[in-house]
Design a protein around this motif. Structure first.
Motif, short mmCIF file in Angstrom:
data_model
loop_
_atom_site.label_atom_id
_atom_site.label_comp_id
_atom_site.label_asym_id
_atom_site.label_seq_id
_atom_site.Cartn_x
_atom_site.Cartn_y
_atom_site.Cartn_z
N ALA A 1 79.34 -76.28 5.64
CA ALA A 1 80.64 -76.54 5.03
C ALA A 1 80.56 -76.46 3.51
O ALA A 1 81.48 -75.94 2.85
CB ALA A 1 81.15 -77.91 5.47
N ASP A 2 79.48 -76.97 2.93
CA ASP A 2 79.33 -76.93 1.47
C ASP A 2 79.27 -75.50 0.95
O ASP A 2 79.89 -75.17 -0.07
CB ASP A 2 78.06 -77.68 1.04
N LYS A 3 78.55 -74.64 1.67
CA LYS A 3 78.42 -73.24 1.25
C LYS A 3 79.76 -72.51 1.40
O LYS A 3 80.13 -71.68 0.56
CB LYS A 3 77.33 -72.55 2.10
N ILE A 4 80.49 -72.81 2.47
CA ILE A 4 81.81 -72.19 2.66
C ILE A 4 82.74 -72.60 1.53
O ILE A 4 83.44 -71.76 0.95
CB ILE A 4 82.41 -72.60 4.03
N THR A 5 82.74 -73.87 1.18
CA THR A 5 83.59 -74.36 0.08
C THR A 5 83.22 -73.66 -1.22
O THR A 5 84.10 -73.20 -1.97
CB THR A 5 83.42 -75.89 -0.08
N GLU A 6 81.92 -73.58 -1.51
CA GLU A 6 81.44 -72.93 -2.73
C GLU A 6 81.89 -71.46 -2.78
O GLU A 6 82.33 -70.96 -3.82
CB GLU A 6 79.91 -73.02 -2.78
N THR A 7 81.80 -70.78 -1.63
CA THR A 7 82.18 -69.36 -1.57
C THR A 7 83.68 -69.19 -1.78
O THR A 7 84.13 -68.30 -2.52
CB THR A 7 81.78 -68.76 -0.21
N ILE A 8 84.49 -70.04 -1.15
CA ILE A 8 85.95 -69.95 -1.30
C ILE A 8 86.35 -70.19 -2.75
O ILE A 8 87.20 -69.47 -3.31
CB ILE A 8 86.65 -70.96 -0.36
N ILE A 9 85.74 -71.18 -3.39
CA ILE A 9 86.05 -71.46 -4.79
C ILE A 9 85.69 -70.27 -5.66
O ILE A 9 86.46 -69.86 -6.55
CB ILE A 9 85.31 -72.73 -5.25
N GLY A 10 84.51 -69.68 -5.40
CA GLY A 10 84.10 -68.51 -6.17
C GLY A 10 85.04 -67.33 -5.99
O GLY A 10 85.35 -66.61 -6.95
N GLY B 1 89.07 -83.15 7.28
CA GLY B 1 87.69 -82.65 7.28
C GLY B 1 87.33 -81.99 5.97
O GLY B 1 88.17 -81.77 5.09
N LEU B 2 86.03 -81.65 5.82
CA LEU B 2 85.53 -81.05 4.59
C LEU B 2 86.19 -79.72 4.27
O LEU B 2 86.30 -79.33 3.10
CB LEU B 2 84.00 -80.87 4.68
N LEU B 3 86.61 -78.99 5.32
CA LEU B 3 87.25 -77.69 5.12
C LEU B 3 88.73 -77.72 5.50
O LEU B 3 89.32 -76.69 5.79
CB LEU B 3 86.50 -76.61 5.93
N GLY B 4 89.29 -78.91 5.48
CA GLY B 4 90.72 -79.04 5.72
C GLY B 4 91.51 -78.91 4.43
O GLY B 4 90.96 -78.85 3.32
N VAL B 5 92.81 -78.89 4.56
CA VAL B 5 93.71 -78.68 3.43
C VAL B 5 93.52 -79.73 2.34
O VAL B 5 93.47 -79.41 1.15
CB VAL B 5 95.17 -78.69 3.93
N ILE B 6 93.38 -80.99 2.73
CA ILE B 6 93.34 -82.07 1.74
C ILE B 6 92.13 -81.93 0.82
O ILE B 6 92.25 -81.95 -0.41
CB ILE B 6 93.34 -83.45 2.44
N GLU B 7 90.94 -81.77 1.41
CA GLU B 7 89.72 -81.70 0.60
C GLU B 7 89.64 -80.40 -0.20
O GLU B 7 89.26 -80.41 -1.38
CB GLU B 7 88.48 -81.83 1.50
N LEU B 8 90.01 -79.28 0.42
CA LEU B 8 89.93 -78.01 -0.31
C LEU B 8 90.92 -77.98 -1.46
O LEU B 8 90.62 -77.42 -2.53
CB LEU B 8 90.20 -76.83 0.64
N ASN B 9 92.09 -78.56 -1.29
CA ASN B 9 93.05 -78.59 -2.39
C ASN B 9 92.50 -79.37 -3.59
O ASN B 9 92.67 -78.96 -4.74
CB ASN B 9 94.37 -79.22 -1.93
N ILE C 1 89.94 -62.33 4.15
CA ILE C 1 88.52 -62.68 4.11
C ILE C 1 88.28 -63.91 4.97
O ILE C 1 88.90 -64.97 4.74
CB ILE C 1 88.05 -62.97 2.66
N LEU C 2 87.41 -63.79 5.97
CA LEU C 2 86.97 -64.92 6.78
C LEU C 2 85.62 -65.39 6.23
O LEU C 2 84.70 -64.58 6.05
CB LEU C 2 86.83 -64.51 8.25
N VAL C 3 85.51 -66.71 5.99
CA VAL C 3 84.28 -67.25 5.42
C VAL C 3 83.75 -68.32 6.37
O VAL C 3 84.42 -69.32 6.63
CB VAL C 3 84.53 -67.88 4.03
N GLY C 4 82.55 -68.12 6.92
CA GLY C 4 82.01 -69.13 7.82
C GLY C 4 81.06 -68.54 8.84
O GLY C 4 80.23 -67.68 8.52
N THR C 5 81.18 -68.97 10.09
CA THR C 5 80.24 -68.56 11.14
C THR C 5 80.93 -67.65 12.16
O THR C 5 82.10 -67.85 12.50
CB THR C 5 79.67 -69.78 11.86
N GLN C 6 80.17 -66.70 12.64
CA GLN C 6 80.69 -65.78 13.65
C GLN C 6 81.00 -66.52 14.95
O GLN C 6 81.95 -66.19 15.65
CB GLN C 6 79.67 -64.66 13.91
#
Length: 741
Positions: free
Chosen positions: A520-529, A556-564, A701-706
């Motif tokens: 989840a941390d790597k996905i967040t970092e990638t989306i921000i980048g 959750g860590l990749l939900g709307v609230i935290e990502l916003n 762009i899909l970011v995460g796991t297959q």
């Protein structure tokens, strides 16, 4: 901004403005240090009263410094001078300055007590008859009564503006009524939640199986489920859920439910051999819609002669050769007058629709176009060249005395058109669909366009799905992907997803990309980048206007609230603490991307110097252009419309750097980024993935796991919705509908 409230005490010198419906007041308050303007919810406060207010200082851009009131305590005026001032302000209907002077000269500081308790003594004064004396007394008792209600309900944490509503609904017996049945406060006209009424009842030591409580609880469960999309519930399931929620035996729930069916508080009907319970409004909506659709089938519009040759000529003029299914849709829409046109991206819906609109206009047919949201209507206008309105604007929305929306256009004031084209039908709920049908003139063509593979409406009902499943309405489903659309991996992968096939994740030179990340941390970092640097540098996209992050859920860590929160921190960092406004989960600041999260028909927007209107709608996205943290207000620009939000309405906004797929319906974005990681199973299914993918115009762009993508593709769980429209449409006897209507 400090949370500590300031306090002022003084007498009310004048009332500058009052909203009688909710008690919002602007007044001049005379304090020790002079006069000041106070603004806020102060229902029924009158000139001459002594009040104590709590709140904050704020600076209004037009009116200067004001005291924003959060609470108000008041006392009736005492002493002859204060009473004279109070009565002279016409606070009591029937008493003007001259009458006030005579009353105070006669009764002095006992004037108010005489008016309330010994009204006939007023007849001692020349010009006051027995009838007038009783009328003045009754008016004062109303004021005392409302204040008594406000004070009574304050101990139950009911705000003054709601207390005013309660008084206006229940009148002089408000307290007596509430003490015998607190659940009367749960009605739509008042709007106190069931949980709040339940706490009031518990403080009054009322039994859990009290009939009024069970009735209100059963309505609450039905209403709660309607907010999840259901227009009805299986009777057995409803009894089971209510018994558990209300901590009461199922037999007792069943007993109360039968009473409610008898008195029409709820409606029971049998659908395909199983008993279902409806709230009356939803039952009316679905039975009316079914009956009206069948009537439209029975009495089609006047046939247009020579439509096939007209279509051939149109093809020659436009240099187009329509596919077989497109031709079928065009001919059905024009000759039959009732059609659902559906299909995924790249299948030619817009091209087909343009031909339908053009041919209708060429034959003198007056066409109107509409869509559920402002953005969808704007996009429809751009694609068809035909001005499109939101459905609410088309039907001319108005508000009743309870601030509930209703439509001026109905069966008594029908739309001025011969054909209505309704886009994004998957977003239309059962009540809105009923309203559209009520406003259609007899013989009016109705062409409905939507993608049946997208998520259903936010509101209750399954209109598009039920219409298609009933087999009553002609449906043309476009399935062929046209050659130019085949070049888009967004289009081809969207169709693979619908078929239950994995999208192609290995091509890296088109418009659909998969970036593998295992945490989840790597996905967040990638989306921000991607939002901050990569997409703006590579494509020139703006994180504010072009890029949209779409999440399956809010938590959750990749939900709307935290990502916003994380995206705001990077894309729009704070400049100074006084420029932030806390609204629950978020802080808003200048430059933030925000979304309206519920319909607000009262908000006024301006466009230029001489153009204004009302209404901001669920899903509208804009940018914060001003923040006043002291006043608790913001200004937001939605496309070319500017909206001012006060302390109350601002809570209808939330950050929109990331939003849910559900909230994105009706919108399209240049670039869409979707986090793909494990989460709540009920949110990870095929239709949600498909809907998110099809929101992207040029880049996905899909970011995460297959494995997460595979899970969603393989999970063909359709959102289960209980509704009656399909069954009502399938019933053959029109007499059934006459009985139900």
């Amino acid at each position: 901004m400090s949370d500590e409230l300031l306090e002022l005490q003084g007498s009310v010198e004048s009332i500058i403005y009052r909203n009688e419906s909710n008690g919002y007041t602007v007044l001049n308050l005379s304090c020790e240090d002079g006069e000041t303007a106070a603004v806020g919810m102060m229902p029924e406060v009158s000139v001459g009263e002594e009040i104590v207010v709590q709140g904050h200082w704020q600076t209004h851009k037009s009116y200067g410094e004001q005291f924003a009131v959060t609470s108000c305590t008041r006392a009736m005026p005492t002493g002859s001078t204060a009473i004279l001032k109070y009565l002279s302000s016409r606070a009591v209907k029937g008493v003007g300055p001259a009458t006030a002077r005579r009353l105070v000269e006669t009764f002095g500081e006992n004037t108010l007590e005489v008016i309330e308790k010994e009204p006939l003594r007023m007849t001692e004064i020349k010009g006051i008859s027995r009838e007038k004396a009783m009328s003045i007394s009754n008016e004062l008792k109303k004021i005392f009564g409302m204040r008594e209600v406000i004070v009574f309900l304050d101990k139950y944490n009911v705000p003054p503006e709601i207390s005013v509503k309660i008084w206006r609904e229940l009148g002089a017996r408000s307290i007596e009524t509430i003490e015998s049945n607190p659940y009367v406060l749960c009605c739509d006209e008042i709007g106190v939640s069931f949980e709040h009424a339940d706490r009031i009842a518990a403080s009054m030591d009322m039994a859990q199986d009290y009939e009024f409580r069970l009735r209100a609880g059963i309505i609450y469960i039905n209403t709660y489920n309607s907010n999840n999309g259901h227009t009805c519930l299986p009777k057995g399931k409803l009894i089971e859920v209510c018994a558990k929620f209300l901590k009461t035996e199922p037999e007792r729930i069943s007993e109360i439910l039968e009473k409610m069916i008898i008195d029409k508080s709820l409606i029971e009907d049998t659908l395909e051999g199983k008993e279902f319970i409806f709230l009356p409004d939803f039952y009316k909506s679905e039975t009316y819609s079914a009956g009206r659709i069948k009537l439209m089938k029975q009495f089609p519009p006047q046939r247009i002669v020579g439509i096939e040759s007209a279509l051939e000529n149109f093809e020659k003029q436009q240099g187009i050769k329509y596919a077989e299914l497109q031709r079928k849709a065009i001919l059905e829409a024009i000759s039959g007058g009732l059609l659902i046109l559906t299909g995924g991206p790249g299948t030619g819906k817009t091209t087909t629709l343009n031909a339908i609109i053009s041919l209708l206009k060429d034959n003198g047919i007056k066409v109107q176009c509409a869509a559920p949201t402002g953005r969808a209507a704007h996009r429809m206008s751009e694609l068809t060249g035909c001005e499109a309105k939101t459905i609410h604007r088309l039907l001319e929305v108005e508000w009743d005395k309870h601030d509930k929306p209703y439509f001026k256009r109905d069966e008594r004031n029908m739309l001025d058109c011969d054909a209505l084209v309704l886009d994004e039908l998957s977003m239309v709920d059962s009540k809105l669909f009923e309203s559209v049908l009520r406003a259609l003139p007899m013989g009016c063509r109705l062409i409905m366009v939507g993608d049946s593979d997208q998520l259903p409406s936010v509101g209750a009902g399954n209109v598009l799905g039920d219409l298609i499943a009933s087999g009553v309405v002609p449906v043309v489903a476009l399935t062929e992907i046209f050659r130019q659309s085949m070049k888009s991996l967004i289009v081809t992968n969207a169709h693979k997803i619908v078929k239950g096939e994995m999208p192609d994740l290995n091509i890296h030179n088109k418009d659909f990309f998969f970036l593998p990340c295992s945490s989840a941390d790597k996905i967040t970092e990638t989306i921000i980048g991607l939002c901050k640097d990569r997409l703006p540098k590579s494509y020139g996209y703006s994180a504010m206007t072009d890029i949209q992050v779409l999440c399956p859920g809010r938590k959750g860590l990749l939900g709307v609230i935290e990502l916003n929160k994380k995206l705001q921190e990077v894309l729009n960092p704070p400049i100074g603490t006084n420029l932030d406004l806390n609204i629950g989960t978020y802080s808003l600041r200048y430059g933030d991307k925000v979304m309206q999260i519920r319909n607000n028909y009262d908000l006024i927007w301006t466009r230029g110097d001489d153009d204004d209107g009302e209404g901001v709608f669920n899903g509208d996205i804009g940018t914060v252009v001003r923040v006043n943290s002291k006043a608790g207000t913001v200004s937001v620009k939605f496309d070319d419309k500017l909206v001012e939000y006060d302390r109350e309405s601002v809570r209808d906004l939330e950050l929109a750097y990331a939003t849910t797929v559900h909230k994105s319906q009706g919108n399209e974005f240049e670039a869409v980024i979707m986090p793909m990681f494990r989460g709540a199973p009920q949110l990870y299914y095929r239709n949600l993935l498909y809907t998110g993918v099809t929101r992207a115009k040029k880049l996905l762009i899909l970011v995460g796991t297959q494995s997460t993508i595979e899970t969603m593709v393989n999970n063909n769980k359709r959102t289960k919705r209980y509704s009656g429209l399909r069954v009502f449409l399938s019933e053959t006897e029109n007499s059934d509908f006459e009985e139900k209507l």
